[in-house]
Design an enzyme around this catalytic site. Structure first.
Site, PDB file in Angstrom:
ATOM      1  N   HIS A 261       0.840  -1.194   0.000  1.00  0.00           N
ATOM      2  CA  HIS A 261       0.000   0.000   0.000  1.00  0.00           C
ATOM      3  C   HIS A 261       0.882   1.253   0.000  1.00  0.00           C
ATOM      4  O   HIS A 261       2.106   1.163   0.140  1.00  0.00           O
ATOM      5  CB  HIS A 261      -0.920   0.035   1.228  1.00  0.00           C
ATOM      6  CG  HIS A 261      -2.076  -0.903   1.136  1.00  0.00           C
ATOM      7  ND1 HIS A 261      -1.994  -2.232   1.494  1.00  0.00           N
ATOM      8  CD2 HIS A 261      -3.365  -0.710   0.737  1.00  0.00           C
ATOM      9  CE1 HIS A 261      -3.171  -2.809   1.315  1.00  0.00           C
ATOM     10  NE2 HIS A 261      -4.019  -1.914   0.861  1.00  0.00           N
TER      11      HIS A 261
ATOM     12  N   LYS B 108      -0.553   4.776   4.701  1.00  0.00           N
ATOM     13  CA  LYS B 108      -1.490   3.841   5.330  1.00  0.00           C
ATOM     14  C   LYS B 108      -1.045   3.570   6.765  1.00  0.00           C
ATOM     15  O   LYS B 108       0.111   3.210   7.020  1.00  0.00           O
ATOM     16  CB  LYS B 108      -1.570   2.535   4.540  1.00  0.00           C
ATOM     17  CG  LYS B 108      -2.648   1.588   5.054  1.00  0.00           C
ATOM     18  CD  LYS B 108      -2.903   0.464   4.072  1.00  0.00           C
ATOM     19  CE  LYS B 108      -3.941  -0.514   4.606  1.00  0.00           C
ATOM     20  NZ  LYS B 108      -5.240   0.164   4.842  1.00  0.00           N
TER      21      LYS B 108
END
Length: 218
Positions: free
Chosen positions: A124, A128
């Protein structure tokens, strides 16, 4: 249908607001005091902000879709308690592609006849908060739950954070004679916004309870 977006200034929230503005069937409620006239709240914010908006949703009996991640155990309990008053869809990933990925993994686990190891690799963007991702943890739980013949000898999770990665999940099953991959890649945050908006349409007919994305879409 009136929708209030909590976290509208964030990357996910701004995409969602743009989609709602362009959709004839939805109206974006921009004033937090107008939650009382909203049919649903969609939350892509921060855990602390989610808990605050949750109290307003309880007061006005407004359903909420929560796509925020990184909650503590205590915060998850507060969400669970609130679901006795209002319907809540709580999902770390609102992608139809991930839903299909999970379904195919379950079918695979029913068919295998030999012992295998499993590695879940999720990637990600660097902003995040949670690591590993909520989706990776859900995948791990699905594999454990559906490994009815106890043929998955181990499960490991690896997390990577890179710029401009919206969500990449690779599940690798392997042993000394074979190797198999399940892969899903989100190419845009829009995929999660579309899933959340579909949930808002469905949540108005639900009873107070804590729901997963998969069971509501099904």
């Amino acid at each position: 249908m009136n929708i209030f977006v909590n976290g509208s200034s964030g990357k996910m929230g701004s995409i969602l607001c743009n989609i709602i503005d362009a959709h004839e069937g939805f109206d974006l409620v921009r004033d937090i005091e107008s939650i009382s006239i909203s049919q649903a709240v969609i939350d892509f914010s921060h855990p602390s902000s989610t808990i605050e908006i949750l109290e307003l949703c309880k007061s006005h009996k407004t359903p909420i879709i929560i796509g925020t991640t990184g909650f503590t155990s205590d915060e998850k309990e507060l969400i669970k308690d609130a679901s006795s008053i209002i319907p809540i869809i709580f999902a770390s990933n609102m992608s139809m592609g991930i839903k299909t990925l999970k379904e195919n993994i379950v079918l695979f686990l029913k068919d295998i006849k030999e012992t295998m190891k499993c590695n879940i690799h999720e990637t990600h963007h660097k902003e995040k908060i949670d690591q590993p991702s909520g989706t990776a943890l859900e995948l791990e739980n699905i594999i454990k739950t559906n490994d009815v013949n106890d043929l998955i000898s181990s499960i490991s999770i690896k997390s990577t954070r890179k710029d401009n990665i919206f969500g990449h999940h690779r599940i690798h099953f392997y042993n000394e004679v074979s190797s198999l991959y399940f892969i899903h890649e989100a190419l845009s945050r829009k995929i999660f916004a579309i899933g959340a908006l579909e949930c808002s349409r469905l949540i108005t007919s639900l009873d107070p309870k804590l729901y997963k994305f998969d069971e509501v879409i099904n």
